[in-house]
Design a protein around this motif. Structure first.
Motif, PDB file in Angstrom:
ATOM      1  N   LYS A   1       0.850  -1.186   0.000  1.00 13.44           N
ATOM      2  CA  LYS A   1       0.000   0.000   0.000  1.00 13.44           C
ATOM      3  C   LYS A   1       0.888   1.239   0.000  1.00 13.44           C
ATOM      4  O   LYS A   1       1.832   1.343   0.789  1.00 13.44           O
ATOM      5  CB  LYS A   1      -0.907  -0.008   1.232  1.00 13.44           C
ATOM      6  CG  LYS A   1      -1.831   1.202   1.322  1.00 13.44           C
ATOM      7  CD  LYS A   1      -1.331   2.204   2.312  1.00 13.44           C
ATOM      8  CE  LYS A   1      -2.120   3.494   2.274  1.00 13.44           C
ATOM      9  NZ  LYS A   1      -1.671   4.446   3.322  1.00 13.44           N
TER      10      LYS A   1
ATOM     11  N   GLY B   1      -8.051   7.948   6.000  1.00  5.96           N
ATOM     12  CA  GLY B   1      -6.880   7.106   6.264  1.00  5.96           C
ATOM     13  C   GLY B   1      -7.109   5.625   6.039  1.00  5.96           C
ATOM     14  O   GLY B   1      -6.250   4.794   6.335  1.00  5.96           O
TER      15      GLY B   1
ATOM     16  N   ASP C   1      -5.199   1.966   4.296  1.00  7.10           N
ATOM     17  CA  ASP C   1      -4.488   0.918   5.056  1.00  7.10           C
ATOM     18  C   ASP C   1      -5.416  -0.281   5.268  1.00  7.10           C
ATOM     19  O   ASP C   1      -5.004  -1.442   5.156  1.00  7.10           O
ATOM     20  CB  ASP C   1      -4.091   1.418   6.451  1.00  7.10           C
ATOM     21  CG  ASP C   1      -3.098   2.558   6.434  1.00  7.10           C
ATOM     22  OD1 ASP C   1      -2.512   2.820   5.373  1.00  7.10           O
ATOM     23  OD2 ASP C   1      -2.921   3.185   7.504  1.00  7.10           O
TER      24      ASP C   1
END
Ligand code: ASP
Ligand code: MG
Length: 423
Positions: A7, A152, A155
């Protein structure tokens, strides 16, 4: 060799040069014999910029349309990364979250992954291609609308996909070399950790460490997926997030893993609550009905009157207004005196699995805060964490004093922040 999921965060793909650098890394992994699946974030501050743009059009964008807008950010980076890989002579195909089979509930802006059906990703791998997947997005099972998984959350896409594909490892690339004993932006002498247990990382992420999204760590624990956090700007070995070694077999474990901080919470005090059975339940039921997440709770004898108590709790700042409104509605029913709201607070947490078996950690923590002149407003603990609420202006001092008191400072500056605006 097996599948590696990589990632790349926004600062790693911030511009064309970054995208080319990332493509080189991906191709190098492919050449080493691995099947590679890549998850990307939006370029640089794209997600924030798109949010700002929506705000200029309307103060209250419809959540469905906001998700449609924000997911465009990851579409841009995934296509460019695929092009850069093609330019290096390798086959690559990009996929939206929906195409990659990321199925979610329909809670726009904070959707949860229900299932992953990565048929097209598996087919791409079979055909010898590198699959590039847009992070942070999915498709609702019920409404078929496009959703986002929360800020975010690329992830989380990466770890969930790694688990669904049975990958050997999930590598999370960002602009720092790994997980540090504290935020290097506050503590320049913070030390890089070679290894952190999943349970410690969960507490660190929940306590405000932004290096990994909390839900991604929960996934890693549930599916036993090793995570390697490292920098896309260097070749260095990063930090491994692994399950704790079985009890008894462990080598000498560090007592403290690190110090985390969080400036995203606010504190509400309900002053003068009648001291009777059921009042606290009524207060927190009202908050739950408004979908407010509570963190710490403290109840004290009221300074204002006898047979009354003051109940203080912390919550995300963004939920502050709806919580105050929910409490105002039950004032007559509960019969409390008044509400106090304070968003000038910060949370500082000390985390370490070794504190279970070492007495005196709390005393040392509080002594460090005292010698830095920091007043403690609230305290909460878990088996492997001690958190305090302090004045927001004193957070940096509190973090530094604690880091030093527990001998976490490195003699040299290890932490390099390679990119990112920290926005
Ligand atoms: N682009 C999204 C965000 O800025 C997701 C991510 O970066 O993980 O929140
Ligand atoms: Mg991120």
């Amino acid at each position: 060799m097996g599948i590696v999921v990589q990632k790349y965060g926004g600062s790693s793909v911030a511009d064309a040069a970054g995208i080319k650098r990332v493509a080189q890394k991906i191709v190098a992994t492919r050449k080493a014999g691995h099947d590679v699946v890549v998850v990307v974030s939006a370029m640089g501050d794209t997600t924030d910029d798109l949010r700002d743009l929506a705000q200029q059009v309307t103060p209250l964008p419809p959540p469905r349309e906001l998700d449609m807008l924000l997911t465009a950010g990851e579409r841009i980076s995934m296509a460019l990364v695929a092009m850069a890989i093609a330019q290096l002579g390798h086959k690559a195909q990009s996929f939206t979250g929906s195409q990659a089979g990321v199925i979610t509930d329909s809670a726009h802006g904070k959707a949860k992954i229900i299932d992953i059906t990565p048929g097209r990703i598996e087919a791409a791998i079979q055909a010898g291609a590198i699959a590039i997947v847009a992070g942070f997005q999915g498709v609702s099972q019920d409404t078929k609308d496009i959703t986002t998984l929360g800020r975010g959350a690329s992830d989380t896409t990466a770890v969930a996909l790694a688990a669904a594909l049975g990958a050997d490892v999930c590598e999370i690339y960002s602009d720092v070399d790994g997980v540090f004993t504290a935020d290097p932006r506050i503590v320049p002498t913070a030390r890089k950790l070679d290894r952190v247990s999943t349970e410690e990382m969960l507490e660190m992420a929940a306590s405000g460490a932004k290096i990994l999204h909390l839900r991604c760590v929960e996934y890693a624990r549930r599916y036993d997926m090793p995570i390697h956090v490292r920098s896309s700007f260097s070749q260095k070995e990063g930090t491994w997030i692994l399950p704790a070694p079985p009890e008894g077999t462990e080598m000498e474990q560090a007592i403290i893993a690190g110090v985390a901080h969080d400036r995203s919470e606010a504190k509400i005090t309900v002053v003068g609550v009648p001291d009777k059975v059921g009042e606290a339940a009524r207060i927190f039921e009202a908050l739950a009905a408004s979908e407010v997440n509570i963190d710490m709770v403290v109840q004290n004898v009221s300074a204002a009157a006898t047979s009354r108590t003051d109940i203080s709790f912390t919550l995300p700042r963004e939920d502050g207004q709806s919580a105050m409104a929910a409490l105002a509605r039950i004032q007559d029913e509960v019969g409390y005196d008044k509400l106090l709201y304070d968003d000038q607070i910060g949370k500082v947490s000390l985390i370490g699995a070794g504190m279970r078996s070492h007495p005196g950690i709390t005393a040392k923590f509080f002594a460090a805060l005292a010698s830095a002149g920091v007043n403690i407003e609230m305290i909460s603990t878990s088996e492997i964490r001690i958190s305090v609420i302090v004045d927001e202006a004193q957070v940096d001092d509190a973090v530094r004093a604690t880091h030093t008191a527990f001998d976490l400072d490195s003699t040299e500056v290890e932490a390099v922040v390679y990119g990112g605006t920290g926005r």
